[in-house]
Write an enzyme that holds these catalytic residues in place. Sequence first.
Site, PDB file in Angstrom:
ATOM      1  N   ASN A   1       0.975  -1.229   0.070  1.00  0.00           N
ATOM      2  CA  ASN A   1       0.115  -0.023  -0.095  1.00  0.00           C
ATOM      3  C   ASN A   1       0.902   1.377  -0.091  1.00  0.00           C
ATOM      4  O   ASN A   1       0.328   2.445  -0.415  1.00  0.00           O
ATOM      5  CB  ASN A   1      -0.910   0.046   1.181  1.00  0.00           C
TER       6      ASN A   1
ATOM      7  N   SER B   1     -10.826  -5.240  -0.037  1.00  0.00           N
ATOM      8  CA  SER B   1     -11.606  -3.944   0.683  1.00  0.00           C
ATOM      9  C   SER B   1     -12.186  -3.229  -0.421  1.00  0.00           C
ATOM     10  O   SER B   1     -11.375  -3.036  -1.386  1.00  0.00           O
ATOM     11  CB  SER B   1     -10.509  -3.067   1.640  1.00  0.00           C
ATOM     12  N   GLY B   2     -13.585  -3.001  -0.281  1.00  0.00           N
ATOM     13  CA  GLY B   2     -14.191  -2.212  -1.217  1.00  0.00           C
ATOM     14  C   GLY B   2     -13.687  -0.541  -1.432  1.00  0.00           C
ATOM     15  O   GLY B   2     -13.781  -0.159  -2.696  1.00  0.00           O
ATOM     16  N   HIS B   3     -13.531  -0.268  -0.205  1.00  0.00           N
ATOM     17  CA  HIS B   3     -12.958   1.456  -0.594  1.00  0.00           C
ATOM     18  C   HIS B   3     -11.790   1.635  -1.032  1.00  0.00           C
ATOM     19  O   HIS B   3     -11.500   2.715  -1.259  1.00  0.00           O
ATOM     20  CB  HIS B   3     -13.310   2.051   0.905  1.00  0.00           C
TER      21      HIS B   3
ATOM     22  N   THR C   1     -26.781  -9.088  10.123  1.00  0.00           N
ATOM     23  CA  THR C   1     -27.470  -8.752   8.838  1.00  0.00           C
ATOM     24  C   THR C   1     -26.608  -7.736   7.780  1.00  0.00           C
ATOM     25  O   THR C   1     -25.725  -7.107   8.307  1.00  0.00           O
ATOM     26  CB  THR C   1     -28.578  -7.611   9.093  1.00  0.00           C
TER      27      THR C   1
ATOM     28  N   CYS D   1      -2.896   4.676   7.984  1.00  0.00           N
ATOM     29  CA  CYS D   1      -3.321   4.213   8.996  1.00  0.00           C
ATOM     30  C   CYS D   1      -2.079   4.288   9.869  1.00  0.00           C
ATOM     31  O   CYS D   1      -1.627   3.978  11.151  1.00  0.00           O
ATOM     32  CB  CYS D   1      -3.341   2.571   9.018  1.00  0.00           C
TER      33      CYS D   1
END
Length: 751
Positions: A169, A219-221, A257, A348
Amino acid sequence: MTAIPLTPRLRPAEIYLDSNATTPVLPLAAVAAMQCMQQQFGNPSSSHATGIKAKATLEHARSLARQVTGAGEGRILFTSGATEGIQSSVVSAMLALREQGKTGPTVLLLYGATEHKAVPESLKHWNSVLQLNASIIAIPVDQHGQLDFAFIRQHAPAAGLICTMAANNETGVSQALKELEQCIRDANPNVYWLVDCVQALGKMSLNLATTTIDYAPFSGHKLYAPKGIGFLYVRASAPYQPFIIGGGQEGGLRSGTENLPGIAALGAVLAELQRKDGSVFQAEPLLWQYRAELLAALKQVFPELVLNSEPPYIVPTTINFSVPGFYSKDIMDLFDAAGIRISSGSACSSKIPSSFVLDAMGLPAWRSQGAIRLSFGPAMTATECHDACQAIKALTAVVNKHCLVVTDATPTLEIHASGLLQLKHEDSCSYLLIDSDSAQAVVIDPVAALLNRMVNIIQGRQLELVAILQTHQHAGEADHAAPLLRQMLHLTDENCDEFGWPVATPQLELGHYQLTRLATPGHCARAISIILQQHQQLLAAFVGDLILPGGIGRTDLADGDANQLQQSIQQLAQHIRPDTLILSSHDYAQRFATTLALAIQETELFARLLAGEPPAHWQQQLNVQTAVLQQASHYYCGLVEVAATDASKLIDKAELAELLLQQPRLQVIDVREPHEQTAGPLQAYLPASTGVLEVPLSKLCDALLRKQLHPAQPLLLVCRSGNRSLLACKVLRRFGFATVYNLSGGMAMLQ
């Protein structure tokens, strides 16, 4: 009265180049999420028609994830993101190892030294919680960020779990997964293998079913989907224990959910990724072309730029670079002021002053501490790339004007290039005194880490350097900064004494300034204080480590002497006024400066010393105070510890217009550095009638010397994020300024 609206005027357009941290949501993904929330809002676990439609949306997205990753018969379960996927994978592997009796320090848990912190921290946490008590070892990497195969071959036979990543990253370095797999499986066919694929999706070809990878989190974002959604691939034969238990969703593998709007949005992104023609995602050759254009723009601004990762070891969408003489924060502040969003590495780990990834690669400290990550997504357009390149190139004039780099361009001597500059590196202070009329300068107490900056200013402004002065020298300790600065500027030290003071020169003339010296030993045997006057009017005293902002110089070093320290302070007090600015060579408490009056007020010990109380009564207390003061020093990427109470009041964006109207005497102060002010003027975010006074933190002491700020006048301090301005509030209130507001969140909240 009606508040003056904060209307936009000449604001810089935002150029977002931090896609490895997060990406904007694609419009088609946002539409899918909104449609799901408004029309397909059923619970996928419900058996009625609305629930069945929701279930169909969920399973369609799962099918797309399976296709994009080549998952084959492997399991795909939706998660909140990569961190959850990593945690659940690590827990599953460790529980399986424990059931197999593979525990204790002879069992190894291996991870790449450049992994995202979520991996080693997860290993440490669950190794303790599950009482596996295995040995956790980092796999070394070479200077290109490639994993050490020899190390893996040596240690894999004893390993229970190996964690690597497809693409890094911070650097964009990719691993050769086929070769890595062969290395791992030749050494240990049964070891569990986790591969972090977060930065691979959309950038690397994946066919997980043809590999022996056991776990692969996504990860989607990081690929234009919303935050809070991701998925995990689990090989059909790999053990898996549900990390979250409850209603049995996701086939009992992950209860709770499902985040259906997030899943629908992610599905839309994956569908777009699968399109053969007309997709928003660009082909790899075009991404390499974008990278080349962005890199060319960067090199126009910083000709000495050095890449920290290069082809053929990287994916095309990441540029990690350093510039000699710059720390990460310097470049980040410049780019951010111009509306260009980049980062110093992993979002991060933004509070770490150096990159652990580059440290692991064995790169020099200056490259690690100065690393910048520019990253774009695979959906970048030609227009976005062009706009980004133009915005970056526009900074060339800024860095030249402010001598951030040395060029052949004729310098422009603006207001910030005169008077006193206080340059700081961690807790060390250097001073550059410039007289603009005579184009002369003096350096006091140079610090090695700041030499490039000083050389750029002196050469860029075409200044005549009159002297390089030092206030003290410790016995047995050679100072390298002053000789190195002389060498860099091609100066000789002939006819100068050990402090750099010209021989037989009782008073040093610098245009309108006059400098005289006073012997002030005590902190060490060889020490002086330098008295600064202008037009024969007393301005300040540079005292080295004799007196510190918030304390007194230590005397417990080899050549320290408490009696001499006391005599020197008493002698200095006879030559200056109670309100004379005292400038030290260290500032552990981030107070910038002090005065005799403040020192007496803040430190009971100082008053006793000044009154003549013998050292036997205060020496031990001084040693304790010294330790406390040094421990108060905290540095994380230039940030310092501040609190909301350091300002008279925090002002948010909603209150700003009303405050400007209610207090016509209010003076707005921009405390950013000059290059930031030029790159992104604060005035563009305020009503045209509002005056802005530019007082960078490096010029704050100069403003106090010149009485540019008035203690009775209300001030509103502003910086990029609200942190530096809050620090300035703290400093000014300490100096008796009555009303000092801070713009909460800084300019970032006005954009």
